[in-house]
Design an enzyme around this catalytic site. Structure first.
Site, PDB file in Angstrom:
ATOM      1  CD  GLU A   1      -3.056  -0.865   2.268  1.00 38.32           C
ATOM      2  OE1 GLU A   1      -3.107   0.207   2.924  1.00 38.32           O
ATOM      3  OE2 GLU A   1      -3.385  -1.909   2.720  1.00 38.32           O
TER       4      GLU A   1
ATOM      5  CG  ASP B   1      -3.537   8.007   8.380  1.00 39.84           C
ATOM      6  OD1 ASP B   1      -3.786   6.885   8.004  1.00 39.84           O
ATOM      7  OD2 ASP B   1      -3.638   8.872   6.873  1.00 39.84           O
TER       8      ASP B   1
END
Length: 255
Positions: free
Chosen positions: A46, A57
């Site tokens: 990724e 995140d």
């Protein structure tokens, strides 16, 4: 066939994916990291598109995005770097970013660049389902791009089954209702959640992310799902040792 789905035809268990932020720790590290991960036996990679306002995140990936952006990373640079390895890289790549990046860059322009780089899978965590159904499904399909949806412990069975019907690569199983980053060992509550998903007998492969950080958590996740994604722990490794210790890190996860 979708490149990631093709991997699943060859291997259905213990799949390892690694997430990293393009442009971290140095602007030109992207292709080196991909090459090292590929040679270390990672199943798919990724590539995170650094973004100033991420929703999913945690602090480690947020920091890596800030460093990458300060290094001068942007989508044009990322696409140039990925084009440079298109003919040599053999490990499927997945782009992970946010919807505003696509809109600002230009939807068709973004998709065309993704296609030119030989990438056919994206993860856009903040893409609303209704927007996908009404617009992006047709747009992505016209460029041969597959979107990966995320589910969490709070996702309803109805929505999970709908996601399953729209999935052509894998379902990203968020291990806990939280942001990215290590959380310690996988809890019984999380295992119960994995078992609940498995009991639904979905058609899609299930890859766990968020909180997978070492051999123990990776092995536990793979006992219940088809594989797992490691992000924050790998980025911490890059921050500490750069690109010089990647194979040792991956070996430690797998063994």
């Amino acid at each position: 066939m979708n490149s990631v789905k093709n991997i699943f035809q060859e291997k259905s268990q213990d799949l390892l994916s690694i997430f990293f932020t393009a442009g971290f720790p140095k602007l030109d590290d992207t292709t080196k990291i991909i090459a090292e991960l590929g040679s270390s036996g990672v199943d798919f990679i990724e590539v995170g598109l650094p973004y100033s306002d991420p929703l999913a995140d945690g602090p480690t990936i947020q920091h890596s995005s800030s460093v990458a952006l300060n290094n001068g990373m942007n989508l044009d640079v990322i696409f140039e770097q990925l084009m440079a390895i298109k003919d040599t890289n053999k490990t499927p790549l997945v782009l992970m970013g946010y919807l505003n990046q696509i809109i600002k860059y230009g939807e068709h322009e973004f998709c065309q660049k993704v296609k030119e780089c030989g990438i056919d899978t994206v993860i856009i965590p903040d893409l609303p389902m209704i927007e996908y159904e009404n617009h992006y499904n047709e747009l992505f399909d016209s460029y041969g791009i597959t979107n990966v949806f995320l589910i969490t412990p709070h996702t309803s069975e109805e929505r999970i089954r709908k996601i399953d019907s729209l999935t052509n690569a894998f379902i990203y199983v968020v291990a806990s209702a939280s942001i990215t980053g290590a959380k310690g060992e996988i809890s019984q509550q999380q295992i119960d959640y994995f078992n609940r998903i498995n009991a639904m007998n979905l058609q899609s492969k299930l890859i766990v992310g968020f909180g997978i950080s070492d051999n123990k958590t990776f092995t536990t996740a793979c006992t219940h799902m088809n594989g797992a994604i490691i992000g924050s722990a790998f980025i911490k490794e890059l921050g500490k040792n750069g690109v010089d210790n990647i194979s040792t890190f991956i070996s430690g996860i797998k063994n």
